[in-house]
Design an enzyme around this catalytic site. Sequence first.
Site, PDB file in Angstrom:
ATOM      1  N   CYS A  31      46.007  20.099  12.388  1.00 34.31           N
ATOM      2  CA  CYS A  31      44.350  19.741  11.422  1.00 34.31           C
ATOM      3  C   CYS A  31      44.037  20.141  10.923  1.00 34.31           C
ATOM      4  CB  CYS A  31      44.284  18.763  12.838  1.00 34.31           C
ATOM      5  SG  CYS A  31      42.728  19.543  14.011  1.00 34.31           S
ATOM      6  N   ASP A  32      44.410  22.088  12.413  1.00 39.37           N
ATOM      7  CA  ASP A  32      43.202  22.842  11.380  1.00 39.37           C
ATOM      8  C   ASP A  32      43.607  23.350  10.341  1.00 39.37           C
ATOM      9  OD1 ASP A  32      44.197  23.404  14.321  1.00 39.37           O
ATOM     10  OD2 ASP A  32      43.788  25.273  14.316  1.00 39.37           O
ATOM     11  N   ALA A  33      45.317  23.248   9.781  1.00 41.41           N
ATOM     12  CA  ALA A  33      45.796  23.339   8.341  1.00 41.41           C
ATOM     13  C   ALA A  33      44.945  22.611   7.229  1.00 41.41           C
ATOM     14  CB  ALA A  33      47.462  22.969   8.270  1.00 41.41           C
ATOM     15  N   LEU A  34      44.216  21.343   7.644  1.00 43.55           N
ATOM     16  CA  LEU A  34      43.308  20.725   6.369  1.00 43.55           C
ATOM     17  C   LEU A  34      42.014  21.858   6.118  1.00 43.55           C
ATOM     18  CD1 LEU A  34      43.610  17.043   7.905  1.00 43.55           C
ATOM     19  CD2 LEU A  34      44.944  18.701   6.005  1.00 43.55           C
ATOM     20  N   PHE A  35      41.820  23.267   6.668  1.00 41.18           N
ATOM     21  CA  PHE A  35      40.571  23.428   6.379  1.00 41.18           C
ATOM     22  C   PHE A  35      41.369  24.759   6.033  1.00 41.18           C
ATOM     23  CE2 PHE A  35      38.028  27.257   7.023  1.00 41.18           C
ATOM     24  CZ  PHE A  35      36.788  26.800   6.711  1.00 41.18           C
TER      25      PHE A  35
END
Lengths: 377, 377, 377
Positions: A162-166
């Site tokens: 989910c970090d990738a979405l930032f």
Amino acid sequence: MKNSFIAVLVLLILSGCNDSKDDSSLKINVFNDAQIKNSMIKALEWQEAHPIFAIHPTDWTNGAYYTGVARAHKTTKNMMYMAALKNQAVHNDWKPFKRLHHADDIAISYSYLYVAINEKRRGFADLEPTKNFLDAHLYEDNSWKAGTNRSKEDKTILWWWCDALFMAPPVINLYAKHTEQPKYLDAMHEYYMETYNRLYDKDERLFARDMRFVWNGSKVDRKEPNDKKVFWSRGNGWVIGGLALLLDDMPEDYEHREFYVNLYKEMAGRILEIQPSDGLWRTSLLSPESYDHGEVSGSGFHTFALAWGINNGLLDKKHIPAVKKAWKAMAACQHDDGRVGWVQNIGAFPEPASKDSYQNFGTGAFLLAGSEILKLQ
Amino acid sequence: MKNSFIAVLVLLILSGCNDSKDDSSLKINVFNDAQIKNSMIKALEWQEAHPIFAIHPTDWTNGAYYTGVARAHKTTKNMMYMAALKNQAVHNDWKPFKRLHHADDIAISYSYLYVAINEKRRGFADLEPTKNFLDAHLYEDNSWKAGTNRSKEDKTILWWWCDALFMAPPVINLYAKHTEQPKYLDAMHEYYMETYNRLYDKDERLFARDMRFVWNGSKVDRKEPNDKKVFWSRGNGWVIGGLALLLDDMPEDYEHREFYVNLYKEMAGRILEIQPSDGLWRTSLLSPESYDHGEVSGSGFHTFALAWGINNGLLDKKHIPAVKKAWKAMAACQHDDGRVGWVQNIGAFPEPASKDSYQNFGTGAFLLAGSEILKLQ
Amino acid sequence: MKNSFIAVLVLLILSGCNDSKDDSSLKINVFNDAQIKNSMIKALEWQEAHPIFAIHPTDWTNGAYYTGVARAHKTTKNMMYMAALKNQAVHNDWKPFKRLHHADDIAISYSYLYVAINEKRRGFADLEPTKNFLDAHLYEDNSWKAGTNRSKEDKTILWWWCDALFMAPPVINLYAKHTEQPKYLDAMHEYYMETYNRLYDKDERLFARDMRFVWNGSKVDRKEPNDKKVFWSRGNGWVIGGLALLLDDMPEDYEHREFYVNLYKEMAGRILEIQPSDGLWRTSLLSPESYDHGEVSGSGFHTFALAWGINNGLLDKKHIPAVKKAWKAMAACQHDDGRVGWVQNIGAFPEPASKDSYQNFGTGAFLLAGSEILKLQ
């Protein structure tokens, strides 16, 4: 009078996060504009004097930090932020880091784009390396997309955590806007949906960090001591903070905008519901008792996103007190020399922090929060 | 007693330029050697901790800054200045910036030359890039010299704006002296005269910044609100500061030395005539009321040049009080943390500054001034 | 109470080395762990903010400094030390400096090895340049080894000056351990013996800095004013400090370990015998009256080595007071802003220092000493 002023300074040197006694003894209004700006500049100055990264100055840790610096400049126009942004961009030759299939390595380009858009000296900014990275990242095949990467069997999509979405979407979105090429936004949406469909928990209205934390009903499902699911504060901070950045630069008439608006509202509502009474979120959102102290990186992204929502009419003004409470508690986590403490170290799930633990991305979260708190006034 | 000491510190944090109350309440003699040296070192430390430039670390902004650092070392021999000079020289690979026809891009070489002359470790300094730049700059054709550059019709000479007389001549002069090649000095003089003949106003004994500010008697001539000509403080500071640097290293028997001596004396007399009562020059020399506050970059170059003249017998000692008044006012523009404020941003004509506005070249002007004020004692 | 606290702070700003009045007036136990750690971190922060080197960031001066930073991290695990170590390693591309036959130029690799061993991110550390340097340094011919270098007739061995025993052996030793290749240790021992046989004075149990200071009974032998031999404090500090580093990572069963243990014990005993009453060694060990003030770089290496010996059972605990006295005096040489003063400048024999004189290797010696003082508690 001066004595007590000094006494407070001395106490502050020793004071930690949520140390309400010191905080209350400090006769300063933390919502005074000058006070907020001063806390932000001190955070910048301390971080610039204490460079840190995971593996390279252009990695995601500085990516998140300089995104915060860029937003702090956008709100305050203080030239110190722009000087820091230009300095790192030139020293990095305007290059993203090297793994073309890895969202982390393009995060730094948010700052390059911000400088390019706002510092218009001819032949200064160089967005070519960013363009080349994005084209490879979005349009070339790689083992993750192909699902043939067996290093980790759950890496079968481009943005598998989910970090990738930032790290990537706000950069792609800003690049699409700056270069007026909607095709980049369309490519982003496609990959965003893959991650959303895989990691978003509609019941909890929170994101699992990666497949390891998604329950399949098997007995090996990861549980918190209280039997709840594991939802990482910073992980969800990356998502909702990224959503605020995305919506801020996304065309009002973009066909999928409504999806991002609704996702933002769902998550914001949930984040507000579970805010601890002292204002700061714990590293484990549904098991706050695991490490029962406020953590600043996750809380910073949440505070930024919530304040942004209020400032942009997506969130009711009635939530202002909750957001201000969060900022006040974050401000108490800053050391007297400017260091932003109580930041969980680099990781992938809930772990404790400490008064002294810092990271550049924690400072970035602090600056992001401050940049929107200033607009609440 | 300590209380009042602290009280003063606290006040200073909030005090701005020319804030005579705070300044007088400060029981420190600003002309005490240790005090001047301390102000200078704090300026260096703050600037080193806050890197800033226009487009590159080797551009003219650092060129002017590190010229000030070099002169501060020449006077004080404090190793902190030399450490900073060596550090930037090595990180810049001893290279000027890139536009071979542009005076701005060779300014940084003043610091390289200073290090080469004073830090004699074998194989340390590398003056080859400086030599190559100077040879191209002085002896190769380019569109500006040829007058075929139509980008701006007034760019028909090499040094078409007065700032250039600080950026290139002192470097060429020092290189000629260091390498014992008078031919460089001759080439410099030729170009210097082109600029002098075009931009020097013999009536006002000041330099127009560029052709846009030279009157032709047409109704489009640029005027100040008070109908006077536009003479920029920093622009003239570049010229007279450059003259002090030039004369300091120019052979006593150089055939054209007298021209520079006379020009220095004419300008110095004029600068003294128009010094405002509080000691600091405004950004518009003949229209001080336009932005009626002291500005530190121009004032720093004026103060350096005037003090240098007194220290070297070109200016009467009766002017010492005027020069000391300027330094005292400049010292009051320095923040408690070392920042030199009240510096007009990068520009080309009079614009206002503020308590917080800083630039590395402003810090350089502050160091240049201090380096000669120390010798007045 | 706060007043006196402030008063002390203000006094400290003005206080110099061994200024026992200020020191005693300071109501802080310098042997309190937090106090020692605070002094060390302030030294790191000041040095990072004031970069300095002889000819390049990768030269021996930073080599010694970052060796101190590495040991400070090894003891405290404070992430600030690791951040600084990683930052310089990446900016230096993990490269030693360039002279393959010169021990000075490999010293920086101690920090690269430390990072590689303790920061295990895949593909982060790059020890290839270190390996290539060591292979050339130890196994390729050069004019010094061959004795054909006539630049200085005494450069007929690889490590012809005693400082070299700090610069290269601990790096070789750590590389041999990390890569499990004892052959490097054997090569090191061979060269170590060459230097030992040439420069170690068995009567005085101290090292001559180089052949210029070895007596041949001729009337040109260099003497101190008191007719004693010239033994440089820092020179011997390099040797005994290097011995502590060597023994710390040398296999217990290494065939020549006993030689190093005995040499350490002989020198340690001698260093203790001649410790001045205020705890700090003078730059000339046998002629303390020449420059009769404590010097921090030599004293730091001695203090580190002695404390290490006590902590590792090579030295009797009865010497703890002597070592603590040294640290207390060193702590009084640190300025209030963190600068470690009273460090002799770069040199090759006894010369005076001053309250303000600093060098990065002096800060490194301070950190080395603190890292073992912490373990004495």
